[in-house]
Design an enzyme around this catalytic site. Structure first.
Site, PDB file in Angstrom:
ATOM      1  N   SER A 246       0.834  -1.197  -0.144  1.00  0.00           N
ATOM      2  CA  SER A 246       0.029  -0.185  -0.033  1.00  0.00           C
ATOM      3  C   SER A 246       0.724   1.198  -0.003  1.00  0.00           C
ATOM      4  O   SER A 246       1.569   1.587  -0.944  1.00  0.00           O
ATOM      5  CB  SER A 246      -1.117   0.087   1.208  1.00  0.00           C
ATOM      6  OG  SER A 246      -1.928   1.171   1.102  1.00  0.00           O
TER       7      SER A 246
ATOM      8  N   LYS B  27      -0.753  -3.954  -3.447  1.00  0.00           N
ATOM      9  CA  LYS B  27      -2.019  -3.542  -3.295  1.00  0.00           C
ATOM     10  C   LYS B  27      -1.985  -1.937  -3.752  1.00  0.00           C
ATOM     11  O   LYS B  27      -1.397  -1.051  -3.520  1.00  0.00           O
ATOM     12  CB  LYS B  27      -2.241  -3.208  -1.559  1.00  0.00           C
ATOM     13  CG  LYS B  27      -3.465  -2.725  -1.365  1.00  0.00           C
ATOM     14  CD  LYS B  27      -3.598  -2.598   0.186  1.00  0.00           C
ATOM     15  CE  LYS B  27      -5.125  -1.925   0.441  1.00  0.00           C
ATOM     16  NZ  LYS B  27      -5.355  -0.417  -0.008  1.00  0.00           N
TER      17      LYS B  27
ATOM     18  N   GLU C 110      10.481   5.518  -9.934  1.00  0.00           N
ATOM     19  CA  GLU C 110      10.219   6.089 -11.241  1.00  0.00           C
ATOM     20  C   GLU C 110      10.641   7.555 -11.476  1.00  0.00           C
ATOM     21  O   GLU C 110      10.801   7.890 -12.824  1.00  0.00           O
ATOM     22  CB  GLU C 110       8.460   5.866 -11.530  1.00  0.00           C
ATOM     23  CG  GLU C 110       8.212   4.458 -11.832  1.00  0.00           C
ATOM     24  CD  GLU C 110       6.780   4.302 -12.084  1.00  0.00           C
ATOM     25  OE1 GLU C 110       6.482   2.877 -12.199  1.00  0.00           O
ATOM     26  OE2 GLU C 110       5.767   5.188 -12.267  1.00  0.00           O
TER      27      GLU C 110
END
Length: 486
Positions: free
Chosen positions: A315, A340, A326
């Site tokens: 999560s 999740k 990224e």
């Protein structure tokens, strides 16, 4: 008019019963349709002036009403109308087949809120429902669950010998949590071992610290974030300042076994690493609308950094890991994360019941949805096999001629610590006894060659210390950081 004629054809008593039943049916309409955004006009009965009832016909509900009437009129015992309605709503939510959506009755919600208020006492493990099983996402650092050897992906089959398969996560939580000093016995099943393990855990205060910092060699700071709670960002800021005062030249952010928590805290922390103007996270709704959270200006971490993740990172941990990976080329090291990628919200009904449901999915800065996939690390490094050795019940007595999976676990632990238990086959032979005596002698314990009580606890604690001291994922992180400086 036709309805009026039918009522007149019956006795006064029967007319009263039919009107009462009609009132109840309308109450069901109110309960069901008010949550669906359908407007109903006010009703009046008896001597009051009747009001026009405007109801949007929903043919798909006719089966529901038919089933309710059938049970209400023909079931062999009198039914509880409230229970039937609660059961209908609960069934709808379960039909979503979403472990993150759940319905709680007024009574269940009250108990759950009480347990949340007292959530600093318990065993300290994040759980979720998966295909009818209650599965551990991750134990909290320093909690009774972690000390007892609970691991990510452990299935909890029983709680105090009560089978909990088929329960919701909330129902299981209410059984597992409890007051400090009380015991709870969990029946645990691990993916690699079909045999159920019994663990008796003493409930305790759950650590409220979520940030743990330490300075390693050569200016490498390691900061572990165990969950994202209300003060995590502030605690991290304090830890970073402390590490900087000690000469921090590079940083390891440890998100292993972090089950998530508050989204705003993960975003604030990500903002320390993500360049201004770049996406931190995206939230996509069912209509395709996407909301983007973009990094703001402010304090940024400018030393070489790596992030540790594993199958217990879920999560909010994955939001942070995905964001820094990224946008900032920060390497991820360890194992694939939990996976999740959804966002939940809760709605309270007027009667005190509550429904929690998934209302959106979140995406990484580049628009990737990691749900049920997880995030793959740039450097895949697993912990050694002995890090997954099964828990041994300290109440059991293992001695020469014993044969069991517990004996095999003990042999694996002894072997990892440098003792020589002989063949690792689950049979407690003379070589195993000799290794136990050597361990007891080294730890200044009673040298009887029997593995039980204090000897068992000490053995498991020593293995845990050994794993931390010889952590291959941390070693890889240091190696990557060293190369990045050159």
């Amino acid at each position: 008019m036709e309805e009026e004629k039918k009522i007149e054809d019956h006795s006064e008593e029967n007319s009263y019963i039919r009107i009462k039943k009609f009132k109840f049916i309308m109450l069901i309409f109110l309960l069901v349709f008010s949550t669906a955004g359908i407007t109903l006009a006010a009703l009046s009965f008896g001597d009051e002036k009747a009001a026009t009832v405007a109801i949007q016909e929903r043919k798909e509900f006719s089966k529901l009403y038919e089933a309710f009437d059938m049970l209400d009129e023909k079931y062999f015992e009198k039914v509880d109308h409230k229970k039937l309605i609660d059961g209908a709503i609960s069934g709808m939510v379960k039909a979503l087949d979403d472990p993150y959506s759940d319905y709680m009755t007024k009574e269940e919600n009250e108990k759950f809120q009480e347990s949340i208020a007292a959530s600093f006492q318990g065993i300290g493990a994040e759980i979720q429902e998966q295909n009818g099983d209650i599965v551990v996402v991750s134990p909290i650092k320093g909690s009774p669950a972690e000390k007892a050897g609970i691991k990510p992906n452990d299935k909890i089959i029983t709680v105090d010998d009560k089978n909990i398969q088929g329960m919701t996560a909330n129902e299981a939580v209410l059984l597992i949590r409890g007051e400090k000093g009380t015991n709870v016995t969990l029946g645990i099943q691990r993916p690699e071992n079909p045999e159920m393990i019994k663990m008796t855990i003493t409930r305790d205060d759950i650590p409220i610290n979520t940030v743990y910092a330490e300075m390693l060699d050569n200016g490498v700071a390691k900061i572990q974030i165990t969950t994202f709670s209300k003060h995590t960002y502030d605690d991290l800021a304090v830890a970073l300042k402390e590490m900087q005062s000690k000469g921090m030249k590079s940083l390891i952010v440890d998100l292993r076994r972090n089950p998530g928590g508050l989204l705003d805290q993960a975003i604030e922390i990500a903002n320390l690493f993500v360049p201004e103007g770049k996406n931190i996270v995206q939230v996509e709704y069912r209509d395709g609308t996407v909301e983007k959270t973009v990094a703001q200006s402010g304090k940024k971490i400018d030393v070489p950094t790596v992030v540790l993740i594993d199958k217990g990172s879920a999560s909010a941990s994955e939001i942070l890991a995905g964001a820094v990976s990224e946008t900032s080329n920060i390497p991820l090291i360890g194992e694939k994360s939990f996976g999740k990628g959804t966002v939940q919200t809760a709605n309270d009904f007027n009667d005190g019941s509550n429904v929690k449901y998934t209302m959106a999915k979140w995406l990484t800065p580049n628009g990737n949805w990691i749900h049920k996939k997880g995030i793959e690390p740039n450097y895949k490094v697993s912990l050694p096999e002995y890090a997954n050795v099964s828990y041994i019940d300290p109440d059991k007595k293992l001695h020469e001629s014993s044969a069991s999976n517990d004996v095999k676990s003990a042999e694996e632990m002894l072997n990892a610590l440098g003792y020589k238990p002989g063949k690792i086959d689950g049979f407690y032979d003379s070589e195993t006894e000799k290794a136990v005596k050597e361990f007891q002698n080294a730890e200044k314990l009673k040298k009887d060659g029997i593995l039980t009580g204090e000897t068992t606890i000490k053995l498991m604690n020593k293995l845990s210390e050994h794993i931390q001291k010889n952590d291959p994922q941390v070693k890889k992180a240091i190696e990557v950081l060293t190369k990045s400086k050159k």
